[in-house]
Design a protein around this motif. Structure first.
Motif, PDB file in Angstrom:
ATOM      1  N   TYR A   1     -15.253   0.309   5.434  1.00  7.55           N
ATOM      2  CA  TYR A   1     -15.126  -1.142   5.563  1.00  7.55           C
ATOM      3  C   TYR A   1     -13.806  -1.718   5.072  1.00  7.55           C
ATOM      4  CZ  TYR A   1     -20.176  -0.728   6.181  1.00  7.55           C
ATOM      5  OH  TYR A   1     -21.417  -0.378   6.622  1.00  7.55           O
TER       6      TYR A   1
ATOM      7  N   PHE B   1     -15.821  -5.201   8.882  1.00  9.14           N
ATOM      8  CA  PHE B   1     -17.265  -5.214   9.084  1.00  9.14           C
ATOM      9  C   PHE B   1     -17.639  -6.500   9.817  1.00  9.14           C
ATOM     10  CE2 PHE B   1     -16.326  -6.809   4.838  1.00  9.14           C
ATOM     11  CZ  PHE B   1     -16.974  -8.041   4.815  1.00  9.14           C
TER      12      PHE B   1
ATOM     13  N   SER C   1     -17.026 -10.608   8.858  1.00 12.91           N
ATOM     14  CA  SER C   1     -15.960 -10.755   7.862  1.00 12.91           C
ATOM     15  C   SER C   1     -15.074 -11.948   8.202  1.00 12.91           C
ATOM     16  CB  SER C   1     -15.094  -9.494   7.838  1.00 12.91           C
ATOM     17  OG  SER C   1     -13.993  -9.658   6.964  1.00 12.91           O
TER      18      SER C   1
END
Length: 105
Positions: A56, A80, A83
């Motif tokens: 991530y 991810f 976000s």
């Protein structure tokens, strides 16, 4: 914002993607709960954060800290879906280290 030293160290380790330094913020028998899974002990916590860092590349930007409840609100940005997102980090401490961390939305 006045953060406890151990939380400042955790944020720094996260933002540098340093899994070993991140895990060293915890007691030997600490527990982390995130995304419906619980990780027990420093070695398991280090493995979890190392995998998450690689997948991530998430960084933390502290927004607010509630000293009475030991809850840090921080913006997490990374690779991810959704976000950036604001997450809540619920801490319990023991002898200056993190004994328990639960991460929620």
């Amino acid at each position: 914002m006045n953060l406890p030293n151990i939380i400042s160290e955790l944020v720094k380790a996260q933002n540098e993607f340093n899994s070993s330094s991140y895990a060293n913020c915890f007691t030997e028998n600490a527990e982390v709960s995130d995304e419906g899974k619980t990780h027990n002990g420093k070695a398991e916590i280090e493995n979890w954060i190392d995998k998450a860092n690689k997948e991530y590349k998430a960084t933390m930007k502290p927004l607010n800290y509630n000293e009475n409840e030991n809850i840090l609100s921080a913006e997490a940005s990374g690779n991810f879906p959704g976000s950036p997102i604001v997450l809540k980090y619920h801490f319990q401490f023991s002898d200056g280290y993190i004994q328990s961390l639960t991460i929620t939305v």
